[in-house]
Motif scaffolding. Sequence first.
Motif, short mmCIF file in Angstrom:
data_model
loop_
_atom_site.label_atom_id
_atom_site.label_comp_id
_atom_site.label_asym_id
_atom_site.label_seq_id
_atom_site.Cartn_x
_atom_site.Cartn_y
_atom_site.Cartn_z
N ARG A 54 -20.41 16.90 -14.85
CA ARG A 54 -21.84 16.94 -14.51
C ARG A 54 -22.62 15.86 -15.27
NH1 ARG A 54 -23.61 21.12 -11.41
NH2 ARG A 54 -22.05 22.71 -10.97
N LYS A 55 -22.27 15.65 -16.53
CA LYS A 55 -22.92 14.58 -17.29
C LYS A 55 -22.61 13.24 -16.66
CE LYS A 55 -23.18 16.79 -21.77
NZ LYS A 55 -22.65 16.88 -23.12
N GLU A 56 -21.33 13.04 -16.31
CA GLU A 56 -20.90 11.78 -15.71
C GLU A 56 -21.60 11.52 -14.38
OE1 GLU A 56 -16.61 11.36 -15.99
OE2 GLU A 56 -16.62 10.20 -14.13
N LEU A 57 -21.79 12.57 -13.60
CA LEU A 57 -22.43 12.43 -12.29
C LEU A 57 -23.95 12.49 -12.36
CD1 LEU A 57 -20.04 14.79 -10.28
CD2 LEU A 57 -20.14 12.30 -10.13
N GLY A 58 -24.48 12.88 -13.51
CA GLY A 58 -25.94 13.01 -13.65
C GLY A 58 -26.49 14.21 -12.90
N THR A 59 -25.67 15.26 -12.78
CA THR A 59 -26.10 16.45 -12.04
C THR A 59 -26.26 17.67 -12.94
OG1 THR A 59 -23.81 17.03 -11.50
CG2 THR A 59 -25.01 15.67 -9.91
N GLU A 60 -26.45 17.46 -14.24
CA GLU A 60 -26.57 18.59 -15.17
C GLU A 60 -27.75 19.47 -14.81
OE1 GLU A 60 -25.60 17.34 -19.40
OE2 GLU A 60 -26.35 15.52 -18.47
N VAL A 118 -39.62 19.34 -8.10
CA VAL A 118 -38.66 20.42 -7.85
C VAL A 118 -37.49 20.00 -6.97
CG1 VAL A 118 -40.42 22.20 -8.18
CG2 VAL A 118 -39.91 21.40 -5.87
N LEU A 119 -37.62 18.92 -6.22
CA LEU A 119 -36.56 18.53 -5.28
C LEU A 119 -35.42 17.81 -5.99
CD1 LEU A 119 -35.62 18.39 -2.32
CD2 LEU A 119 -36.82 16.21 -2.15
N LEU A 120 -34.21 18.35 -5.87
CA LEU A 120 -33.02 17.72 -6.44
C LEU A 120 -32.21 17.01 -5.36
CD1 LEU A 120 -31.77 20.54 -8.83
CD2 LEU A 120 -33.20 18.56 -9.39
N ALA A 121 -32.16 17.59 -4.16
CA ALA A 121 -31.39 17.00 -3.07
C ALA A 121 -31.81 17.65 -1.76
CB ALA A 121 -29.89 17.22 -3.28
N GLY A 122 -31.50 16.99 -0.70
CA GLY A 122 -31.77 17.56 0.62
C GLY A 122 -31.21 16.65 1.67
N GLU A 123 -30.69 17.23 2.70
CA GLU A 123 -30.13 16.45 3.81
C GLU A 123 -30.25 17.25 5.09
OE1 GLU A 123 -29.03 13.40 3.58
OE2 GLU A 123 -28.75 13.19 1.42
N GLY A 124 -30.43 16.54 6.18
CA GLY A 124 -30.31 17.15 7.49
C GLY A 124 -28.88 16.94 7.97
N LEU A 125 -28.42 17.80 8.83
CA LEU A 125 -27.06 17.68 9.34
C LEU A 125 -27.10 17.27 10.80
CD1 LEU A 125 -25.51 20.85 7.71
CD2 LEU A 125 -25.47 18.50 6.87
N SER A 126 -26.09 16.51 11.22
CA SER A 126 -25.99 16.08 12.61
C SER A 126 -25.66 17.28 13.50
CB SER A 126 -24.92 15.00 12.75
OG SER A 126 -23.64 15.55 12.51
N ASP A 127 -25.65 17.04 14.79
CA ASP A 127 -25.35 18.07 15.77
C ASP A 127 -24.02 18.76 15.44
OD1 ASP A 127 -24.68 19.54 18.06
OD2 ASP A 127 -25.69 18.11 19.36
N ALA A 128 -24.01 20.08 15.51
CA ALA A 128 -22.80 20.85 15.19
C ALA A 128 -21.61 20.45 16.07
CB ALA A 128 -23.08 22.34 15.32
#
Length: 140
Positions: free
Chosen positions: A134-140, A41-51
């Motif tokens: 989206r096809k080019e980036l592989g994010t369809e 189920v995971l497509l992407a995920g990131e933590g963000l640095s200090d605001a």
Amino acid sequence: MKYMLIMRTTDAAVEASKNVDFEEIINAMGAYNESMMKAGVLLAGEGLSDAEEGFVVDFDAEEPIVTDGPYGETHELFNGFWIIQVASREEAAEWARRAPLGPGSKLEVRRVTDTEDFADYADNEYVKKEAGWRKELGTE
């Protein structure tokens, strides 16, 4: 359906996290991420640095104005996200419930728009181009 799980916190939760071994947090997040990967189920995920490292681009004026962050109170900021692909809203809620977050933390869960949301604009030049991108980036 794609959903974005947006992590939010409070000042109290930030203070409480200082009393937890950071490696324990890494291990809990890693195990959660691994479980989503194994479930497919995971497509992407990131933590963000200090605001404090961020900045804001304000569009209220005629020309956009860039100012140093953070923008807003701690509880208004987000500090990470996951994008998941699931069969239903209920499944997205179930994955959100499993997140290894403590008291004071919240997950805002939002459905990510897809091509069906723009069906009335199917003839639009950029809606058509986006399908190719989206096809080019592989994010369809």
